[in-house]
Design a protein around this motif. Sequence first.
Motif, PDB file in Angstrom:
ATOM      1  N   PHE A 218      46.089  45.812  41.938  1.00 51.50           N
ATOM      2  CA  PHE A 218      45.211  44.651  42.015  1.00 51.50           C
ATOM      3  C   PHE A 218      43.958  44.852  41.174  1.00 51.50           C
ATOM      4  O   PHE A 218      43.507  43.944  40.477  1.00 51.50           O
ATOM      5  CB  PHE A 218      44.809  44.389  43.460  1.00 51.50           C
ATOM      6  N   VAL A 219      43.392  46.042  41.256  1.00 51.72           N
ATOM      7  CA  VAL A 219      42.170  46.335  40.497  1.00 51.72           C
ATOM      8  C   VAL A 219      42.430  46.165  39.007  1.00 51.72           C
ATOM      9  O   VAL A 219      41.650  45.550  38.283  1.00 51.72           O
ATOM     10  CB  VAL A 219      41.672  47.756  40.807  1.00 51.72           C
ATOM     11  N   GLN A 220      43.555  46.712  38.543  1.00 50.30           N
ATOM     12  CA  GLN A 220      43.865  46.629  37.121  1.00 50.30           C
ATOM     13  C   GLN A 220      44.168  45.190  36.708  1.00 50.30           C
ATOM     14  O   GLN A 220      43.834  44.774  35.605  1.00 50.30           O
ATOM     15  CB  GLN A 220      45.056  47.533  36.788  1.00 50.30           C
ATOM     16  N   SER A 221      44.797  44.408  37.589  1.00 45.01           N
ATOM     17  CA  SER A 221      45.064  43.002  37.285  1.00 45.01           C
ATOM     18  C   SER A 221      43.762  42.241  37.121  1.00 45.01           C
ATOM     19  O   SER A 221      43.607  41.433  36.206  1.00 45.01           O
ATOM     20  CB  SER A 221      45.902  42.372  38.400  1.00 45.01           C
ATOM     21  N   GLU A 222      42.803  42.490  38.014  1.00 42.37           N
ATOM     22  CA  GLU A 222      41.503  41.835  37.917  1.00 42.37           C
ATOM     23  C   GLU A 222      40.812  42.228  36.614  1.00 42.37           C
ATOM     24  O   GLU A 222      40.204  41.410  35.937  1.00 42.37           O
ATOM     25  CB  GLU A 222      40.633  42.222  39.115  1.00 42.37           C
ATOM     26  N   ARG A 223      40.899  43.496  36.249  1.00 45.49           N
ATOM     27  CA  ARG A 223      40.283  43.963  35.013  1.00 45.49           C
ATOM     28  C   ARG A 223      40.906  43.258  33.806  1.00 45.49           C
ATOM     29  O   ARG A 223      40.222  42.904  32.854  1.00 45.49           O
ATOM     30  CB  ARG A 223      40.479  45.475  34.864  1.00 45.49           C
ATOM     31  N   PHE A 224      42.220  43.093  33.867  1.00 44.90           N
ATOM     32  CA  PHE A 224      42.899  42.459  32.743  1.00 44.90           C
ATOM     33  C   PHE A 224      42.401  41.026  32.563  1.00 44.90           C
ATOM     34  O   PHE A 224      42.114  40.592  31.450  1.00 44.90           O
ATOM     35  CB  PHE A 224      44.414  42.466  32.981  1.00 44.90           C
ATOM     36  N   VAL A 225      42.289  40.299  33.663  1.00 40.11           N
ATOM     37  CA  VAL A 225      41.819  38.919  33.588  1.00 40.11           C
ATOM     38  C   VAL A 225      40.406  38.872  33.017  1.00 40.11           C
ATOM     39  O   VAL A 225      40.096  38.072  32.130  1.00 40.11           O
ATOM     40  CB  VAL A 225      41.858  38.260  34.982  1.00 40.11           C
ATOM     41  N   GLU A 226      39.536  39.757  33.515  1.00 37.97           N
ATOM     42  CA  GLU A 226      38.153  39.749  33.047  1.00 37.97           C
ATOM     43  C   GLU A 226      38.059  40.163  31.580  1.00 37.97           C
ATOM     44  O   GLU A 226      37.266  39.613  30.815  1.00 37.97           O
ATOM     45  CB  GLU A 226      37.315  40.682  33.910  1.00 37.97           C
ATOM     46  N   ALA A 227      38.879  41.138  31.178  1.00 34.90           N
ATOM     47  CA  ALA A 227      38.841  41.604  29.787  1.00 34.90           C
ATOM     48  C   ALA A 227      39.278  40.514  28.823  1.00 34.90           C
ATOM     49  O   ALA A 227      38.912  40.533  27.648  1.00 34.90           O
ATOM     50  CB  ALA A 227      39.734  42.832  29.616  1.00 34.90           C
ATOM     51  N   HIS A 228      40.045  39.567  29.309  1.00 38.22           N
ATOM     52  CA  HIS A 228      40.515  38.474  28.462  1.00 38.22           C
ATOM     53  C   HIS A 228      39.783  37.168  28.761  1.00 38.22           C
ATOM     54  O   HIS A 228      40.307  36.078  28.591  1.00 38.22           O
ATOM     55  CB  HIS A 228      42.025  38.299  28.631  1.00 38.22           C
ATOM     56  N   ASN A 229      38.545  37.321  29.240  1.00 38.94           N
ATOM     57  CA  ASN A 229      37.650  36.177  29.457  1.00 38.94           C
ATOM     58  C   ASN A 229      38.183  35.185  30.482  1.00 38.94           C
ATOM     59  O   ASN A 229      37.871  34.002  30.445  1.00 38.94           O
ATOM     60  CB  ASN A 229      37.378  35.444  28.131  1.00 38.94           C
ATOM     61  N   GLY A 230      39.003  35.664  31.385  1.00 41.54           N
ATOM     62  CA  GLY A 230      39.473  34.804  32.467  1.00 41.54           C
ATOM     63  C   GLY A 230      38.505  34.809  33.628  1.00 41.54           C
ATOM     64  O   GLY A 230      37.387  35.316  33.530  1.00 41.54           O
ATOM     65  N   LYS A 231      38.935  34.241  34.739  1.00 43.82           N
ATOM     66  CA  LYS A 231      38.103  34.172  35.928  1.00 43.82           C
ATOM     67  C   LYS A 231      38.842  34.816  37.092  1.00 43.82           C
ATOM     68  O   LYS A 231      40.053  34.692  37.216  1.00 43.82           O
ATOM     69  CB  LYS A 231      37.785  32.713  36.263  1.00 43.82           C
ATOM     70  N   ARG A 232      38.063  35.490  37.953  1.00 43.00           N
ATOM     71  CA  ARG A 232      38.674  36.142  39.107  1.00 43.00           C
ATOM     72  C   ARG A 232      39.455  35.151  39.961  1.00 43.00           C
ATOM     73  O   ARG A 232      40.509  35.457  40.499  1.00 43.00           O
ATOM     74  CB  ARG A 232      37.602  36.810  39.972  1.00 43.00           C
ATOM     75  N   ASN A 233      38.923  33.950  40.104  1.00 41.68           N
ATOM     76  CA  ASN A 233      39.572  32.962  40.954  1.00 41.68           C
ATOM     77  C   ASN A 233      40.891  32.452  40.384  1.00 41.68           C
ATOM     78  O   ASN A 233      41.620  31.726  41.061  1.00 41.68           O
ATOM     79  CB  ASN A 233      38.630  31.784  41.207  1.00 41.68           C
TER      80      ASN A 233
END
Length: 523
Positions: A218-233
């Motif tokens: 889960f932590v790495q998935s969240e990081r991936f989203v943030e690294a690609h300018n996505g949103k946690r939600n």
Amino acid sequence: MTKAARSKKKPELADRRVEDTLWAAADKLRGNMDAAEYKHVALGLIFLKYISDRFQERRQQAMADPEEAVLVDERDLYVGDNVFWVPESARWDYLKANTTSTEPTIGALIDRAMIDLEAENPTLRGVLTKNYARPELDQTKLGEVIKLFSDLAFRDEHHGQDVLGRVYEYFLGQFAIAEGKRGGQFYTAGCVVKLLVEMLQPFRGRVFDPCCGSGGMFVQSERFVEAHNGKRNDVSIFGQESNPTTWRLAKMNLAIRGIEANLGPKWADSFHEDLHPGLKADFVLANPPFNDSDWGGERLRSGDRWQFGVPPAGNANFAWVQHFIYHLAPHGYAGFVLANGSLSSQSVEGEIRRAIVDADLVDCIVSLPGQLFFTTQIPVCLWFLTRDKSNGLVRDMKLRDRRRETLFIDARDLGTMQNRTLKVLTDTDVEKIAETYHAWRETGGRYSDQPGFAKSSTTDEIAAQHYVLTPGRYVGTAKVEEEEELFNQRIKRLSATLREQMAEGVRLDNQIRQALAKVGYGW
């Protein structure tokens, strides 16, 4: 992989020194304690220090603002900024000031701090360690660790989440080494998690891990989203864990990073008490226990999950595979780690694997190099499944029709030794594997088979191999470059070079003799 992901910097050496300092300090506590018990003592202190630092940082900001200063003791000021409300009894300065007290002991004060924190923050209830006052925990050393931790502040431009995240991962890795085989049940090598995430790219949707351990996926998935300018939600997280202490650790691990996740109201076995029975996930990421023979399979001889065959009671591998498929949405993807035996096992497992292949669910198989895990030398592989290989869209990128095709990648020759016993996949390795998969999957991707590394095979070709999915059977061997010159020509060229070098040697010898003769040392 985007430029943002490629350019992400690794922790500086100074950060590693911080981690080493923390570990050395916390290690003072261990004594005769078992690592499985001791890790919760050390990680509990780190968690307490972090949330106290974060609270104090927000409090100082409020006091510097005239409009907020009047609200400095209002919990909504903190909770609204995703900061835990820390009662005075749980603040680090209070604990540090009382480390010299003998009545009550520092352990009793920490236990009270944990109890008060849980009372004030519902998401932490039943999660924190609360047995610091027990006799086997040296109270003098515990006080020394409190003082040592006090010299380090868990904050940076991202409110400490990056720094503390690295510390947590470092500690989990150290404990995985100390715990032996049991550690592998909750800690997955970071490079393996990163590879799974880079290949699946879970930008948005429901992410599920039914054997989530400490929450690393889960932590790495969240990081991936943030690294690609996505949103946690954009990502909704669901998980389940059967080990009570590991479930608590996952809750703490996610809370530290402000990640909201539904891990169920309690710990529970995914096979025997599925806490998310109706969930259909867009992405399943998991690292189930390898070859688990004690999964209670003799009590599960029927059920909707066993669509492709009843798994053997003595090995849970294909029980997990079918559990993942059961929870997969119609257009979902699953990526998970399994022991290599799952690729070629026969009997009941072989029949289940054959049914899954014939159902056209297997998208890609990756053989990994050995020595990637702290706790086992068992060779492992990655499975990638999907219910829909027809034309579709991912990230606004059109996918080509891959029905009745499977990509095989043999990555056993990749990886770099980090020490004598542990190998890691570098960012370049991860990029090579992930981009090969994406090029094969996406319309317009510049994919071509690479002998010895990657091969796109049809279901008929797999059937011809008796449904064995070992990539080495399909990718073949790398092409050997043709000799550019005949043997006799090569010997002639090398002999000429040798004669020239020998002549040059004689010339240099003569120069040396002449120089020595001029100063009276000739011979």
